[in-house]
Design a protein around this motif. Sequence first.
Motif, PDB file in Angstrom:
ATOM      1  N   GLU A  93       0.966  -0.966   0.112  1.00 18.27           N
ATOM      2  CA  GLU A  93      -0.103  -0.050  -0.012  1.00 18.27           C
ATOM      3  C   GLU A  93       0.877   1.043  -0.183  1.00 18.27           C
ATOM      4  O   GLU A  93       0.453   2.291  -0.022  1.00 18.27           O
ATOM      5  CB  GLU A  93      -0.910   0.259   1.196  1.00 18.27           C
ATOM      6  CG  GLU A  93      -2.125  -1.052   1.349  1.00 18.27           C
ATOM      7  CD  GLU A  93      -2.868  -0.909   2.204  1.00 18.27           C
ATOM      8  OE1 GLU A  93      -3.130   0.129   2.944  1.00 18.27           O
ATOM      9  OE2 GLU A  93      -3.545  -1.849   2.864  1.00 18.27           O
ATOM     10  N   SER A  96       0.807   3.515  -3.003  1.00 15.95           N
ATOM     11  CA  SER A  96      -0.742   3.862  -3.249  1.00 15.95           C
ATOM     12  C   SER A  96      -0.851   5.444  -2.688  1.00 15.95           C
ATOM     13  O   SER A  96      -1.787   6.348  -2.997  1.00 15.95           O
ATOM     14  CB  SER A  96      -1.777   3.213  -3.013  1.00 15.95           C
ATOM     15  OG  SER A  96      -1.669   2.829  -1.518  1.00 15.95           O
ATOM     16  N   ALA A  97      -0.057   5.658  -1.415  1.00 14.93           N
ATOM     17  CA  ALA A  97      -0.030   6.769  -0.830  1.00 14.93           C
ATOM     18  C   ALA A  97       0.220   8.160  -1.565  1.00 14.93           C
ATOM     19  O   ALA A  97       0.331   9.186  -1.244  1.00 14.93           O
ATOM     20  CB  ALA A  97       0.754   6.690   0.542  1.00 14.93           C
ATOM     21  N   SER A  99       0.763   7.821  -5.343  1.00 17.41           N
ATOM     22  CA  SER A  99       0.359   7.696  -6.801  1.00 17.41           C
ATOM     23  C   SER A  99       0.362   8.976  -7.600  1.00 17.41           C
ATOM     24  O   SER A  99      -0.614   9.747  -6.986  1.00 17.41           O
ATOM     25  CB  SER A  99      -0.599   6.897  -6.761  1.00 17.41           C
ATOM     26  OG  SER A  99      -1.071   6.540  -8.041  1.00 17.41           O
ATOM     27  N   GLY A 102      -3.444   9.621  -7.630  1.00 19.85           N
ATOM     28  CA  GLY A 102      -4.654   9.835  -6.712  1.00 19.85           C
ATOM     29  C   GLY A 102      -3.833  10.017  -5.477  1.00 19.85           C
ATOM     30  O   GLY A 102      -3.577  11.061  -5.010  1.00 19.85           O
ATOM     31  N   GLY A 103      -3.350   9.057  -4.631  1.00 19.90           N
ATOM     32  CA  GLY A 103      -2.757   9.246  -3.354  1.00 19.90           C
ATOM     33  C   GLY A 103      -3.754   8.900  -2.290  1.00 19.90           C
ATOM     34  O   GLY A 103      -4.925   8.862  -2.331  1.00 19.90           O
ATOM     35  N   ARG A 104      -2.985   8.376  -1.129  1.00 17.00           N
ATOM     36  CA  ARG A 104      -3.603   8.203   0.135  1.00 17.00           C
ATOM     37  C   ARG A 104      -3.259   8.985   1.155  1.00 17.00           C
ATOM     38  O   ARG A 104      -2.454   8.676   1.933  1.00 17.00           O
ATOM     39  CB  ARG A 104      -3.531   6.553   0.381  1.00 17.00           C
ATOM     40  CG  ARG A 104      -3.786   5.781  -0.370  1.00 17.00           C
ATOM     41  CD  ARG A 104      -5.396   5.447  -0.292  1.00 17.00           C
ATOM     42  NE  ARG A 104      -5.648   5.074   1.092  1.00 17.00           N
ATOM     43  CZ  ARG A 104      -5.473   3.649   1.542  1.00 17.00           C
ATOM     44  NH1 ARG A 104      -5.223   2.608   0.583  1.00 17.00           N
ATOM     45  NH2 ARG A 104      -5.843   3.511   2.792  1.00 17.00           N
ATOM     46  N   PRO A 105      -3.844  10.104   1.369  1.00 20.03           N
ATOM     47  CA  PRO A 105      -3.520  11.030   2.265  1.00 20.03           C
ATOM     48  C   PRO A 105      -3.487  10.550   3.735  1.00 20.03           C
ATOM     49  O   PRO A 105      -2.705  10.812   4.852  1.00 20.03           O
ATOM     50  CB  PRO A 105      -4.416  12.222   2.427  1.00 20.03           C
ATOM     51  CG  PRO A 105      -5.024  12.134   0.915  1.00 20.03           C
ATOM     52  CD  PRO A 105      -4.815  10.695   0.717  1.00 20.03           C
ATOM     53  N   ASP A 106      -4.477   9.170   4.122  1.00 25.17           N
ATOM     54  CA  ASP A 106      -4.741   8.873   5.310  1.00 25.17           C
ATOM     55  C   ASP A 106      -3.113   7.961   5.546  1.00 25.17           C
ATOM     56  O   ASP A 106      -2.669   7.692   6.722  1.00 25.17           O
ATOM     57  CB  ASP A 106      -5.692   7.637   5.296  1.00 25.17           C
ATOM     58  CG  ASP A 106      -5.672   6.629   4.166  1.00 25.17           C
ATOM     59  OD1 ASP A 106      -5.490   7.156   3.013  1.00 25.17           O
ATOM     60  OD2 ASP A 106      -5.928   5.411   4.483  1.00 25.17           O
ATOM     61  N   LEU A 107      -2.737   7.300   4.617  1.00 30.35           N
ATOM     62  CA  LEU A 107      -1.488   6.395   4.799  1.00 30.35           C
ATOM     63  C   LEU A 107      -0.340   7.544   4.786  1.00 30.35           C
ATOM     64  O   LEU A 107       0.691   7.240   5.592  1.00 30.35           O
ATOM     65  CB  LEU A 107      -1.083   5.617   3.532  1.00 30.35           C
ATOM     66  CG  LEU A 107      -2.140   4.563   3.293  1.00 30.35           C
ATOM     67  CD1 LEU A 107      -1.733   3.807   2.026  1.00 30.35           C
ATOM     68  CD2 LEU A 107      -2.361   3.691   4.618  1.00 30.35           C
ATOM     69  N   SER A 145       2.581  16.039   4.929  1.00 31.01           N
ATOM     70  CA  SER A 145       1.286  16.616   5.021  1.00 31.01           C
ATOM     71  C   SER A 145       1.341  18.190   5.530  1.00 31.01           C
ATOM     72  O   SER A 145       0.364  18.764   4.897  1.00 31.01           O
ATOM     73  CB  SER A 145       0.437  16.017   6.075  1.00 31.01           C
ATOM     74  OG  SER A 145       0.736  16.045   7.305  1.00 31.01           O
TER      75      SER A 145
END
Length: 227
Positions: A93, A96-97, A99, A102-107, A145
């Motif tokens: 995963e 995917s943070a 990418s 998109g991206g995964r701000p939670d990760l 962040s």
Amino acid sequence: MTKLQPLANHYGSDVSADVPTAPDGVVSLHGRDAAIWEQAAPLLAVRDNDAHTLYAYALAQSFLAAHPEADPAVVGPAILLHDIGWSQVPPDEVLSAISPSGGRPDLVLLHEREGRRLAEGILAGVGYDADRSARILQIIDGHDSRREALDIDDAIVKDADKTWRLSPHGLDTVMDWFGLDRDHALRLCSARVHGHLFTDEARATARALAGLESANLWPQRRALLEP
């Protein structure tokens, strides 16, 4: 692989005795920071983060030379520990943070929080100064962040982290992360670096790195590599 030994000596004589031992601009990792690296390294073996961290540390040391108001005892450990939190994210995963699609701000937030937690234990374990430890942990928890820099120490850490993307190793890594050719990787990294840096030194370095990598893609340069 970085070339460490010559393939020839066209001059024909040994000039190694004439090489300065400690010229300006050559940096090293030793002492207090080397001890922290030994603790951090096992937690950085995720998606080439270990090599990324060493290159980012070298960039940070270069930027520090232009900022006597910054604290090397904060910047050094902060850059060495900033990405150890990725070790707590499932390996499949991690990409995917960040990418491009998109991206995964939670990760991203997870790796920052976990990085702070793990760094706190490492700093306490080596008996690091409490006040500086608190500043280091604050930098780690938000290094990706947080859009603004807390101070010059945070700015240098952020800039070193981002500028790495335009280094030869950074582009090599991003190419394999996302299956991009070097042209696409250079354009992606340029978009993610230029306009997002805080110090003049980082901005100049990023421009220079992007310029050099641009030359690698020119047909004139490619023609020199043909048999």
